[in-house]
Design a protein around this motif. Structure first.
Motif, short mmCIF file in Angstrom:
data_model
loop_
_atom_site.label_atom_id
_atom_site.label_comp_id
_atom_site.label_asym_id
_atom_site.label_seq_id
_atom_site.Cartn_x
_atom_site.Cartn_y
_atom_site.Cartn_z
N ALA B 180 0.84 -1.19 0.00
CA ALA B 180 0.00 0.00 0.00
C ALA B 180 0.88 1.23 0.00
O ALA B 180 2.02 1.19 0.45
CB ALA B 180 -0.92 0.01 1.22
N THR B 181 0.36 2.30 -0.54
CA THR B 181 1.03 3.57 -0.36
C THR B 181 0.07 4.47 0.40
O THR B 181 -1.14 4.40 0.20
CB THR B 181 1.40 4.25 -1.69
OG1 THR B 181 0.20 4.61 -2.37
CG2 THR B 181 2.21 3.32 -2.57
N GLN B 182 0.63 5.26 1.29
CA GLN B 182 -0.21 6.18 2.02
C GLN B 182 0.36 7.58 1.90
O GLN B 182 1.56 7.77 1.96
CB GLN B 182 -0.32 5.77 3.50
CG GLN B 182 -1.09 4.49 3.68
CD GLN B 182 -1.49 4.26 5.13
OE1 GLN B 182 -2.49 4.75 5.59
NE2 GLN B 182 -0.70 3.48 5.83
N ILE B 208 -5.66 11.24 5.07
CA ILE B 208 -4.86 10.09 4.67
C ILE B 208 -5.47 9.47 3.44
O ILE B 208 -6.67 9.17 3.43
CB ILE B 208 -4.79 9.02 5.79
CG1 ILE B 208 -4.27 9.64 7.08
CG2 ILE B 208 -3.92 7.84 5.35
CD1 ILE B 208 -4.14 8.64 8.22
N GLN B 209 -4.67 9.33 2.42
CA GLN B 209 -5.13 8.57 1.25
C GLN B 209 -4.32 7.29 1.16
O GLN B 209 -3.10 7.32 1.12
CB GLN B 209 -4.98 9.37 -0.04
CG GLN B 209 -5.30 8.48 -1.25
CD GLN B 209 -5.39 9.24 -2.55
OE1 GLN B 209 -5.73 10.43 -2.57
NE2 GLN B 209 -5.10 8.56 -3.65
N ARG B 210 -5.03 6.20 1.15
CA ARG B 210 -4.34 4.92 1.04
C ARG B 210 -4.73 4.21 -0.26
O ARG B 210 -5.90 4.06 -0.56
CB ARG B 210 -4.71 4.01 2.22
CG ARG B 210 -4.10 2.61 2.09
CD ARG B 210 -4.68 1.63 3.08
NE ARG B 210 -4.30 1.96 4.45
CZ ARG B 210 -4.14 1.03 5.40
NH1 ARG B 210 -4.27 -0.24 5.13
NH2 ARG B 210 -3.83 1.40 6.62
N ASN B 211 -3.72 3.80 -1.01
CA ASN B 211 -3.93 2.96 -2.18
C ASN B 211 -3.40 1.58 -1.86
O ASN B 211 -2.23 1.44 -1.55
CB ASN B 211 -3.20 3.53 -3.40
CG ASN B 211 -3.75 4.86 -3.87
OD1 ASN B 211 -4.08 5.71 -3.05
ND2 ASN B 211 -3.84 5.03 -5.16
N VAL B 222 -8.94 2.47 -3.21
CA VAL B 222 -8.42 3.79 -2.88
C VAL B 222 -9.30 4.31 -1.75
O VAL B 222 -10.52 4.30 -1.89
CB VAL B 222 -8.49 4.75 -4.08
CG1 VAL B 222 -8.08 6.15 -3.67
CG2 VAL B 222 -7.63 4.25 -5.23
N VAL B 223 -8.68 4.69 -0.65
CA VAL B 223 -9.44 5.18 0.49
C VAL B 223 -8.96 6.56 0.89
O VAL B 223 -7.77 6.77 1.10
CB VAL B 223 -9.30 4.25 1.72
CG1 VAL B 223 -10.20 4.73 2.84
CG2 VAL B 223 -9.62 2.82 1.35
N LYS B 224 -9.90 7.49 0.94
CA LYS B 224 -9.56 8.83 1.40
C LYS B 224 -10.20 9.04 2.76
O LYS B 224 -11.41 8.91 2.90
CB LYS B 224 -10.06 9.87 0.40
CG LYS B 224 -9.42 9.73 -0.97
CD LYS B 224 -9.90 10.78 -1.94
CE LYS B 224 -9.21 10.58 -3.29
NZ LYS B 224 -9.52 11.67 -4.23
#
Lengths: 240, 240
Positions: B180-182, B208-211, B222-224
DNA sequence: ATATCAAATTGGTATAGACAACTATATAAT
DNA sequence: ATTATATAGTTGTCTATACCAATTTGATAT
């Protein structure tokens, strides 16, 4: 592209060929590549051999398979994850900005109780306190206060801390930073911080506290930073 | 160990079986495992199927092949799963708080250009949009908007997303999140966010945006998120 | 136009067999 | 005793085929 009489395995020749097409841009990211059966017929080789080539490229992150749809060139770049354990200077250069430092103060103070605990020194033992304004392309981006036990780096000077402290530590002192913990939180700029960072009081800032440790687990430093939220995002890649 | 009538692929059953033997210590590091033909005959399966199982374990670092000699259990240990790659629920429990979720909306929308690029789907393809209010000890702590390609998880329901999506994904869908990238940044709450989070407009929040990506590099989601800064700090440990 | 079904296409799994390349060991020739 | 030679066992490569599962496409019926 395929030479059946080459000593190189066929799957390997195909694998390298496809990789080359990707790297040369003949196959664009997101684009569908020919189907397995198509490769198989085009070069008169078995589909299983094609699969072996494609499998390797999928494992290496060049391709992505989707059952029923096709095989596609990966969009995510192949890149060495720089794991976040970077110095400010490295970080800024990686972002395409020129790092700069202005030393606001440089002194030694007796360790407070909390600091002593975090740095594994006795309470009251001398530690450096280094306040720095960090610049990116000549503009303020962060405010830093670093604490380092004097005993670990006996002859630290203001000149040294105006450059890259990490590089000095690793190259001259032969100390290697092994791990770090970072705590990030959102906040708003107080008056004194806002003035130094050239933003308005109440503007969003990112607070980062980093504790760095040497190979043997000995704490090297505690750094508290205040980053301008409009100029700095923290990015981290994680794998398991 | 092998059930030919199981819906699970044979190579997968064998792969898990061998992995288990390694983890239980029935196969010791450095030890030679049975040859491919031996597995093949023992379970009456094709050698190519055995190779597929072993290939995966080699790629995952559990086994090492040596042509002409055999296949051996790797001596170096497999990296311990994930620091920081945790679900919201795990994260909260680790902080000693009871996680909770309130689904604000659950729908499918056509992927925008940006989203399509990030999720590696075609523009306009259906993706779930899941808006959730996250609670810790019954109090709001974060606002989340998650996007997941419908094609990856065809039968997602509102009940599922009101629980732990990650656990569902890994246990029921047999998908494993690999990396994941955050991206973290500081900001201030807008009116609508402030109301939901029960804070004042302009209060600091951590964005925080997590891919998240699966084993093959395929993006899963994709989570914002918008976290209340007064209730949430992000902590990460790094080693090199 | 819309919905439904069937066919075609794609990757996924699995088989059986063949030969090559490499390693270790036993055997025979020197 | 040393050196070839055979041979048995291992993984590596490759073929040809078959069927399954997911998806797309196009024809058909409504």
């Amino acid at each position: 592209m395929i030479n059946k009489h080459s000593p190189l395995p066929i799957y390997y020749q195909l694998e390298q060929g496809i990789k080359e097409m990707i790297e040369k841009g003949q196959l664009q990211p997101g684009e569908m590549i020919p189907s397995e059966r198509e490769w198989s017929e085009r070069y008169d080789i078995s589909r299983m051999t094609v699969r072996q080539a494609i499998n390797n490229l999928v494992n290496d992150g060049y391709l992505v398979r989707q059952r029923g749809k096709g095989t596609f060139v990966a969009t995510k770049k192949i890149e060495q994850p720089l794991k976040g354990l970077t110095s400010f200077s490295e970080d800024m250069r990686a972002r395409g900005m020129e790092p700069g430092t202005k030393v606001l103060s440089f002194s030694t103070i007796p360790a407070s109780s909390s600091l002593a605990g975090q740095l594994h020194v006795s309470e009251g033992e001398e530690v450096y306190e280094i306040r720095r304004l960090r610049l990116a392309d000549q503009l303020p981006i962060a405010l830093e206060i670093a604490y380092v036990p004097c005993s670990l780096v006996p002859h630290l000077t203001e000149e040294i801390v105006s450059g890259s402290f990490y590089e000095f530590i690793e190259q001259k002192q032969l100390l290697t930073i092994r791990s770090a913990t970072q705590i990030l939180e959102a906040s708003v700029a107080r008056k004194v911080e806002a003035d130094l960072l050239q933003i308005k009081e109440g503007a969003p800032v990112l607070l980062i506290q980093r504790n760095s440790y040497l190979e043997n687990g000995q704490p090297l430093e505690v750094v508290k930073s205040v980053y301008r939220a409009d100029r700095y995002k923290f990015m981290i890649e994680m794998e398991r």
